[in-house]
Design an enzyme around this catalytic site. Structure first.
Site, PDB file in Angstrom:
ATOM      1  NE  ARG A  29      59.405  48.712 -64.261  1.00  0.00           N
ATOM      2  CZ  ARG A  29      59.775  49.662 -65.123  1.00  0.00           C
ATOM      3  NH1 ARG A  29      58.836  50.385 -65.650  1.00  0.00           N
ATOM      4  NH2 ARG A  29      60.954  49.493 -65.588  1.00  0.00           N
ATOM      5  CG  ASP A  65      60.316  42.846 -50.372  1.00  0.00           C
ATOM      6  OD1 ASP A  65      60.112  44.160 -50.427  1.00  0.00           O
ATOM      7  OD2 ASP A  65      61.228  42.344 -50.630  1.00  0.00           O
ATOM      8  NE  ARG A 114      67.920  43.311 -51.503  1.00  0.00           N
ATOM      9  CZ  ARG A 114      67.326  42.599 -52.503  1.00  0.00           C
ATOM     10  NH1 ARG A 114      67.389  42.745 -53.681  1.00  0.00           N
ATOM     11  NH2 ARG A 114      66.176  41.761 -52.011  1.00  0.00           N
ATOM     12  N   GLY A 122      64.724  35.946 -55.756  1.00  0.00           N
ATOM     13  CA  GLY A 122      66.288  34.890 -55.527  1.00  0.00           C
ATOM     14  C   GLY A 122      65.946  33.720 -54.651  1.00  0.00           C
ATOM     15  CG  ASP A 173      68.151  39.096 -47.477  1.00  0.00           C
ATOM     16  OD1 ASP A 173      69.087  38.565 -47.682  1.00  0.00           O
ATOM     17  OD2 ASP A 173      67.939  40.360 -48.298  1.00  0.00           O
ATOM     18  CG  ASP A 211      64.092  41.770 -45.971  1.00  0.00           C
ATOM     19  OD1 ASP A 211      63.399  40.608 -46.651  1.00  0.00           O
ATOM     20  OD2 ASP A 211      64.810  42.340 -46.782  1.00  0.00           O
ATOM     21  CB  THR A 258      63.498  36.574 -48.198  1.00  0.00           C
ATOM     22  OG1 THR A 258      65.123  37.508 -48.093  1.00  0.00           O
ATOM     23  CG2 THR A 258      62.823  37.017 -47.194  1.00  0.00           C
TER      24      THR A 258
END
Ligand code: F6P
Length: 369
Positions: A86, A122, A190, A18, A146, A148, A144
């Site tokens: 992925r 992360d 989150r 993000g 956040d 976190d 971030t």
């Protein structure tokens, strides 16, 4: 000025996950110092790891990074779904997940890169740690809103988000006051309630609900009713998107299939508003601030932090400290292990000074009245 001598000739840089205010500041700091002080060439990959897999890049010159200090977002673009291990590929009209890490690695080699600087949170750094295992020289920069990410006191972007959130709470105050309402504002966060805690206290929230402290709706309502009884005809409730009731579930807004972090949260404020109107009989409105918190110009603190992170990341490359990221500890720039940073999230501790100060001031966290 004579250029300093270094073994490094060419580096890559990308922004993934993000976005947040300050990404351009890091790109600018790395590129300017690399070109100006060391004669190192800088290749910017577009749209995070997607650019590395598809070899979508631009050579960064001084003119590309000039005038971007105050610009939100990222001039390189980003993606929070592109993971080389992925990677979603369209085949016969449907999407299949393929391991495209060998393409990412060969693109790194094709450019003769000595190292890659990866700016992200992360999820991004977890992918970086796999690429490191597979032989790439990677240094991280922690990002971030956040806040976190472990191993760093602050990530850039966080303070800018807190400023936006606090301004929103300030604005909600006057309308709450005029209409004698309960105003709920839902902020991002989150699994960690850093934004809600910092903006909640700065904005004078009466109730602050964070993921780390599951709330008891009857205690939240009792607190609001008590305020009403004491003649306070409005209240401000600040809630992190990841807050949930004791024994209850997260409020999921959508599932993003091919994203490393599939769950998108949102809507807990609406759920709370319904509960409060029903149980406390107080007129309530909910505001979900959402991505506004990720936009706009970085605050001076974030500009300086991002500049220091960029400069430290370049130093780590020159010192061959691969597998490390720039970090802020005790107010100083330092190197932290990426492995350690992604091992566990940095949550708000129960004894955080701001949380304790808030409790002393009778601000409720939904666990006690
Ligand atoms: O991790 C940053 C973050 O802004 C979270 O706070 C939020 O839940 C999430 O990203 C939103 O992601 P997206 O931009 O994919 O909706």
């Amino acid at each position: 000025m004579q250029k300093a001598k270094t073994w490094v000739k060419r580096i890559g840089i990308l922004t993934a996950g993000g976005d947040c205010p300050g990404l351009n500041v890091v790109i600018r700091a790395v590129t300017k110092a690399a070109l100006h002080s060391y004669n190192i060439e800088v290749i910017g990959f577009r749209d995070g790891y997607d650019g590395l897999v598809r070899n979508n890049f631009m050579t960064l010159e001084n003119r590309d990074v000039s005038g971007i200090l105050t610009l939100g977002g990222t001039i390189l673009g980003t993606s929070n779904t592109a993971d080389p291990y992925r990677y979603a590929v369209k085949k016969d009209g449907s999407v299949v997940i393929k391991n495209m890490s060998s393409e990412a690695i060969s693109n790194y080699r094709r450019h003769n890169l000595d190292a890659l600087i990866v700016i992200g949170g992360d999820g991004t750094l977890t992918v970086a740690s796999k690429l490191i295992k597979d032989g790439l020289n990677i240094v991280g920069v922690p990002k971030t809103i956040d806040n976190d990410l472990s191993e760093t006191q602050f990530t850039f972007g966080f303070e800018s988000a807190v400023v936006t959130a606090t301004e929103a709470i300030d604005k909600l105050h006057s309308t709450a006051q005029s209409h004698h309402r309960v105003m709920i504002v839902e902020l991002m966060g989150r699994y960690a309630g850093w934004i809600a805690l910092y903006a909640g206290v700065a904005g004078g929230g009466d109730v602050i609900l964070i993921p780390e402290i599951p709330y008891d709706i009857s205690k939240v309502c009792a607190k609001l009713v008590e305020r009403h009884r004491h003649g306070k005809r409005f209240s401000i409730v600040v809630v992190a998107e990841g807050a949930r009731p004791k024994g209850g579930k997260l409020t999921v807004s959508r599932i993003v299939k091919n994203s490393p972090e599939k769950i998108r949260l949102g809507g807990v404020a609406n759920r709370l508003a319904e509960d409060i109107e029903k149980m406390a009989n107080l007129e309530t409105r909910a505001t979900i601030l959402g991505h506004v918190q990720r936009g706009g110009t970085p605050t001076p603190f974030d500009r300086n932090l991002a500049t220091l992170f960029g400069s430290k990341a370049l130093e780590l490359v020159i010192d061959k400290k691969f597998g490390f990221m720039a970090a802020l500890k005790d107010g100083h720039m330092t190197a932290a292990s990426i492995k350690k940073a992604i091992a566990k999230l940095k949550l708000v501790p129960a004894d955080h000074p701001l949380l304790l100060a808030a409790r002393d001031m009778n601000i409720s966290f939904g666990d006690v009245i």
